[in-house]
Scaffold this motif. Structure first.
Motif, short mmCIF file in Angstrom:
data_model
loop_
_atom_site.label_atom_id
_atom_site.label_comp_id
_atom_site.label_asym_id
_atom_site.label_seq_id
_atom_site.Cartn_x
_atom_site.Cartn_y
_atom_site.Cartn_z
N ILE A 29 9.68 -6.54 -14.56
CA ILE A 29 8.28 -6.35 -14.16
C ILE A 29 8.24 -5.60 -12.83
O ILE A 29 8.93 -5.94 -11.88
N SER A 30 7.44 -4.57 -12.84
CA SER A 30 7.29 -3.76 -11.63
C SER A 30 6.01 -4.15 -10.90
O SER A 30 4.94 -4.18 -11.50
N MET A 31 6.15 -4.42 -9.64
CA MET A 31 5.00 -4.69 -8.78
C MET A 31 4.80 -3.54 -7.80
O MET A 31 4.10 -3.67 -6.81
N ASP A 32 5.45 -2.40 -8.11
CA ASP A 32 5.50 -1.30 -7.15
C ASP A 32 4.14 -0.72 -6.82
O ASP A 32 3.89 -0.36 -5.67
N LEU A 33 3.25 -0.60 -7.79
CA LEU A 33 1.92 -0.06 -7.50
C LEU A 33 1.16 -0.97 -6.54
O LEU A 33 0.54 -0.52 -5.58
N HIS A 34 1.25 -2.27 -6.78
CA HIS A 34 0.59 -3.24 -5.90
C HIS A 34 1.26 -3.26 -4.51
O HIS A 34 0.58 -3.42 -3.50
N THR A 35 2.57 -3.10 -4.51
CA THR A 35 3.32 -3.07 -3.24
C THR A 35 2.89 -1.86 -2.42
O THR A 35 2.60 -1.98 -1.22
N LEU A 36 2.84 -0.70 -3.07
CA LEU A 36 2.41 0.53 -2.40
C LEU A 36 1.01 0.36 -1.82
O LEU A 36 0.76 0.69 -0.66
N HIS A 37 0.11 -0.18 -2.62
CA HIS A 37 -1.27 -0.38 -2.16
C HIS A 37 -1.32 -1.34 -0.96
O HIS A 37 -2.06 -1.09 0.01
N ALA A 38 -0.55 -2.41 -1.01
CA ALA A 38 -0.57 -3.39 0.09
C ALA A 38 -0.09 -2.77 1.40
O ALA A 38 -0.73 -2.93 2.44
N PHE A 39 1.03 -2.05 1.36
CA PHE A 39 1.55 -1.42 2.58
C PHE A 39 0.61 -0.33 3.08
O PHE A 39 0.40 -0.17 4.28
N HIS A 40 0.02 0.42 2.14
CA HIS A 40 -0.92 1.47 2.54
C HIS A 40 -2.16 0.87 3.21
O HIS A 40 -2.65 1.38 4.21
#
Length: 125
Positions: A29-40
């Motif tokens: 499972i990839s959480m990368d899109l949510h991770t990117l959004h959170a850091f941004h």
């Protein structure tokens, strides 16, 4: 010097969420899109809080260049680190790289702000 909770929460809440999501992403499972959004989000909130950005998405990259010029004088180096903001990811692997790049940028920005604050003399009563 410590930030008040109401000032810190909009910055460090998304940052901590990004850290948690980064640790949860794996092959299944990839959480990368949510991770990117959170850091941004953390970066945007921090830049607005410290007065380095006016909140207009059109001026974000230029504001980042201005804020990072002190620690990274070469424009081509700044272009490399901000690349994730200009080129959307084409693959899942690139999305993960973008999320990690977003973390690096917010880390550098927050470290730079902490250094600036620690250099100011304390306000004594």
């Amino acid at each position: 010097m410590q930030m008040k909770e109401e000032e810190a929460a909009p910055i460090f809440g998304p940052y901590l969420q990004g850290l948690a999501l980064l640790g949860k992403s794996d092959a299944f499972i990839s959480m990368d899109l949510h991770t990117l959004h959170a850091f941004h989000t953390a970066l945007e909130k921090a830049m607005k809080h410290y007065g380095d950005w006016d909140g207009d998405p059109k001026t974000l990259v230029a504001s980042l260049h201005k804020a990072f010029a002190v620690i990274m004088p070469e424009e081509e180096h700044r272009e490399q680190i901000f690349k994730y903001l200009k080129e959307p990811p084409k693959t899942g692997e690139e999305l993960q790289e973008h999320a990690i790049s977003a973390k690096r940028v917010v880390d550098l920005y927050l470290t730079q702000m902490a250094h600036k604050l620690w250099q100011k003399p304390a306000n004594l009563p």
